[in-house]
Design a protein around this motif. Structure first.
Motif, mmCIF file in Angstrom:
data_model
loop_
_atom_site.group_PDB
_atom_site.id
_atom_site.type_symbol
_atom_site.label_atom_id
_atom_site.label_comp_id
_atom_site.label_asym_id
_atom_site.label_seq_id
_atom_site.Cartn_x
_atom_site.Cartn_y
_atom_site.Cartn_z
ATOM 1 N N PHE A 72 28.121 39.549 -45.618
ATOM 2 C CA PHE A 72 29.426 40.189 -45.504
ATOM 3 C C PHE A 72 30.405 39.262 -44.798
ATOM 4 O O PHE A 72 30.066 38.601 -43.824
ATOM 5 N N GLU A 73 31.607 39.222 -45.327
ATOM 6 C CA GLU A 73 32.753 38.595 -44.684
ATOM 7 C C GLU A 73 33.822 39.673 -44.639
ATOM 8 O O GLU A 73 34.529 39.891 -45.623
ATOM 9 N N GLY A 74 33.884 40.382 -43.540
ATOM 10 C CA GLY A 74 34.764 41.548 -43.453
ATOM 11 C C GLY A 74 34.237 42.623 -44.388
ATOM 12 O O GLY A 74 33.071 42.999 -44.325
ATOM 13 N N THR A 75 35.093 43.097 -45.297
ATOM 14 C CA THR A 75 34.657 44.111 -46.261
ATOM 15 C C THR A 75 34.223 43.500 -47.587
ATOM 16 O O THR A 75 34.000 44.226 -48.554
ATOM 17 N N ASP A 76 34.104 42.182 -47.644
ATOM 18 C CA ASP A 76 33.656 41.499 -48.858
ATOM 19 C C ASP A 76 32.180 41.147 -48.742
ATOM 20 O O ASP A 76 31.751 40.593 -47.723
ATOM 21 N N LEU A 77 31.410 41.451 -49.773
ATOM 22 C CA LEU A 77 30.032 40.993 -49.859
ATOM 23 C C LEU A 77 30.070 39.736 -50.717
ATOM 24 O O LEU A 77 30.312 39.805 -51.920
ATOM 25 N N VAL A 78 29.892 38.592 -50.065
ATOM 26 C CA VAL A 78 30.083 37.296 -50.718
ATOM 27 C C VAL A 78 28.734 36.684 -51.077
ATOM 28 O O VAL A 78 27.860 36.538 -50.217
ATOM 29 N N MET A 79 28.611 36.315 -52.344
ATOM 30 C CA MET A 79 27.434 35.609 -52.849
ATOM 31 C C MET A 79 27.845 34.162 -53.054
ATOM 32 O O MET A 79 28.692 33.872 -53.899
ATOM 33 N N THR A 80 27.264 33.261 -52.273
ATOM 34 C CA THR A 80 27.618 31.849 -52.361
ATOM 35 C C THR A 80 26.660 31.161 -53.324
ATOM 36 O O THR A 80 25.449 31.156 -53.106
ATOM 37 N N ILE A 81 27.244 30.581 -54.376
ATOM 38 C CA ILE A 81 26.470 29.909 -55.416
ATOM 39 C C ILE A 81 26.873 28.442 -55.409
ATOM 40 O O ILE A 81 28.048 28.101 -55.566
ATOM 41 N N ARG A 82 25.891 27.577 -55.214
ATOM 42 C CA ARG A 82 26.144 26.143 -55.063
ATOM 43 C C ARG A 82 25.740 25.388 -56.329
ATOM 44 O O ARG A 82 24.667 25.598 -56.875
ATOM 45 N N SER A 83 26.629 24.480 -56.737
ATOM 46 C CA SER A 83 26.289 23.568 -57.820
ATOM 47 C C SER A 83 25.460 22.430 -57.241
ATOM 48 O O SER A 83 25.834 21.818 -56.246
ATOM 49 N N PHE A 117 27.731 52.335 -54.908
ATOM 50 C CA PHE A 117 27.757 52.836 -53.530
ATOM 51 C C PHE A 117 28.654 51.954 -52.661
ATOM 52 O O PHE A 117 29.493 52.453 -51.905
ATOM 53 N N LEU A 118 28.468 50.629 -52.760
ATOM 54 C CA LEU A 118 29.278 49.700 -51.965
ATOM 55 C C LEU A 118 30.748 49.786 -52.351
ATOM 56 O O LEU A 118 31.630 49.859 -51.479
ATOM 57 N N LEU A 119 31.028 49.768 -53.648
ATOM 58 C CA LEU A 119 32.413 49.799 -54.115
ATOM 59 C C LEU A 119 33.115 51.082 -53.674
ATOM 60 O O LEU A 119 34.295 51.049 -53.311
ATOM 61 N N ALA A 120 32.393 52.196 -53.666
ATOM 62 C CA ALA A 120 32.984 53.469 -53.254
ATOM 63 C C ALA A 120 33.351 53.473 -51.773
ATOM 64 O O ALA A 120 34.170 54.284 -51.345
ATOM 65 N N ARG A 121 32.781 52.569 -51.019
ATOM 66 C CA ARG A 121 33.082 52.473 -49.594
ATOM 67 C C ARG A 121 34.049 51.340 -49.278
ATOM 68 O O ARG A 121 34.172 50.912 -48.142
ATOM 69 N N GLY A 122 34.730 50.846 -50.301
ATOM 70 C CA GLY A 122 35.762 49.834 -50.093
ATOM 71 C C GLY A 122 35.264 48.409 -50.025
ATOM 72 O O GLY A 122 36.025 47.505 -49.686
ATOM 73 N N VAL A 123 34.001 48.190 -50.347
ATOM 74 C CA VAL A 123 33.452 46.834 -50.342
ATOM 75 C C VAL A 123 33.831 46.157 -51.653
ATOM 76 O O VAL A 123 33.807 46.774 -52.712
ATOM 77 N N THR A 124 34.183 44.882 -51.584
ATOM 78 C CA THR A 124 34.430 44.061 -52.759
ATOM 79 C C THR A 124 33.289 43.070 -52.881
ATOM 80 O O THR A 124 32.913 42.442 -51.892
ATOM 81 N N LEU A 125 32.724 42.942 -54.081
ATOM 82 C CA LEU A 125 31.687 41.942 -54.324
ATOM 83 C C LEU A 125 32.353 40.672 -54.808
ATOM 84 O O LEU A 125 33.220 40.721 -55.686
ATOM 85 N N LYS A 126 31.955 39.548 -54.225
ATOM 86 C CA LYS A 126 32.538 38.256 -54.619
ATOM 87 C C LYS A 126 31.432 37.271 -54.918
ATOM 88 O O LYS A 126 30.409 37.247 -54.230
ATOM 89 N N ARG A 127 31.660 36.471 -55.922
ATOM 90 C CA ARG A 127 30.812 35.315 -56.189
ATOM 91 C C ARG A 127 31.672 34.084 -55.952
ATOM 92 O O ARG A 127 32.707 33.899 -56.577
ATOM 93 N N ARG A 128 31.215 33.268 -55.022
ATOM 94 C CA ARG A 128 31.943 32.058 -54.637
ATOM 95 C C ARG A 128 31.132 30.857 -55.105
ATOM 96 O O ARG A 128 29.993 30.668 -54.689
ATOM 97 N N PHE A 129 31.726 30.053 -55.968
ATOM 98 C CA PHE A 129 31.064 28.873 -56.517
ATOM 99 C C PHE A 129 31.579 27.639 -55.787
ATOM 100 O O PHE A 129 32.785 27.384 -55.763
ATOM 101 N N VAL A 130 30.640 26.897 -55.170
ATOM 102 C CA VAL A 130 31.003 25.721 -54.377
ATOM 103 C C VAL A 130 30.155 24.534 -54.818
ATOM 104 O O VAL A 130 29.103 24.693 -55.455
#
Length: 149
Positions: A72-83, A117-130
């Motif tokens: 979690f980064e604040g209300t964002d659930l961040v999935m970090t995907i590395r090349s 469930f997460l989205l209903a509670r204001g969470v945003t799912l993110k995929r971050r490609f680095v």
């Protein structure tokens, strides 16, 4: 004589008003208690969902890509995907097309109860490609509005 007279309605009115104030305070305390219990239950389920996303990390996301971190980064659930092979400066291709394709791959997550469930509670799912130097290729998000379509 009229100034000293106590009307018969004054005492019952004061008693009813006092009881109403006490009942209102009790009702508000019950509501706060119920909300606190629901928030604690939600927090427990959010922790369970996060633990499920984190199982087996790091793991291959796709050839040349590694899903390294889910947090979690604040209300964002961040999935970090590395090349593992490419870096941001040498990508020459159109990252907008890749990002659009990845967004399309995220939409089926709307069918999963834990995600809803997460989205209903204001969470945003993110995929971050680095890249391997943590430079950002792009980031895509999944919100409750995406799943409402």
């Amino acid at each position: 004589m009229a100034a000293n007279a106590n009307p018969r309605w004054l005492l019952p009115t004061v008693l009813v008003a006092g009881l109403a104030i006490i009942a209102g305070g009790w009702w508000m305390a019950e509501q706060r208690s119920r909300q606190a219990a629901e928030a604690a239950a939600d927090a427990g389920r959010i922790d369970q969902v996060l633990a499920e996303f984190q199982k087996g990390l790091p793991r291959e996301y796709a050839p040349g890509l590694m899903l390294e971190r889910v947090a979690f980064e604040g209300t964002d659930l961040v999935m970090t995907i590395r090349s593992l092979t490419r870096t941001v400066p040498e990508t020459g291709g159109d990252l907008q097309q890749v990002a659009a394709a990845e967004k399309a791959l995220m939409l089926p997550l709307c069918q999963h109860g834990d995600v809803l469930f997460l989205l209903a509670r204001g969470v945003t799912l993110k995929r971050r490609f680095v890249d391997h130097q943590d430079r950002l290729f792009f980031e895509i998000s999944l919100t409750s509005a995406d799943c409402a379509r």
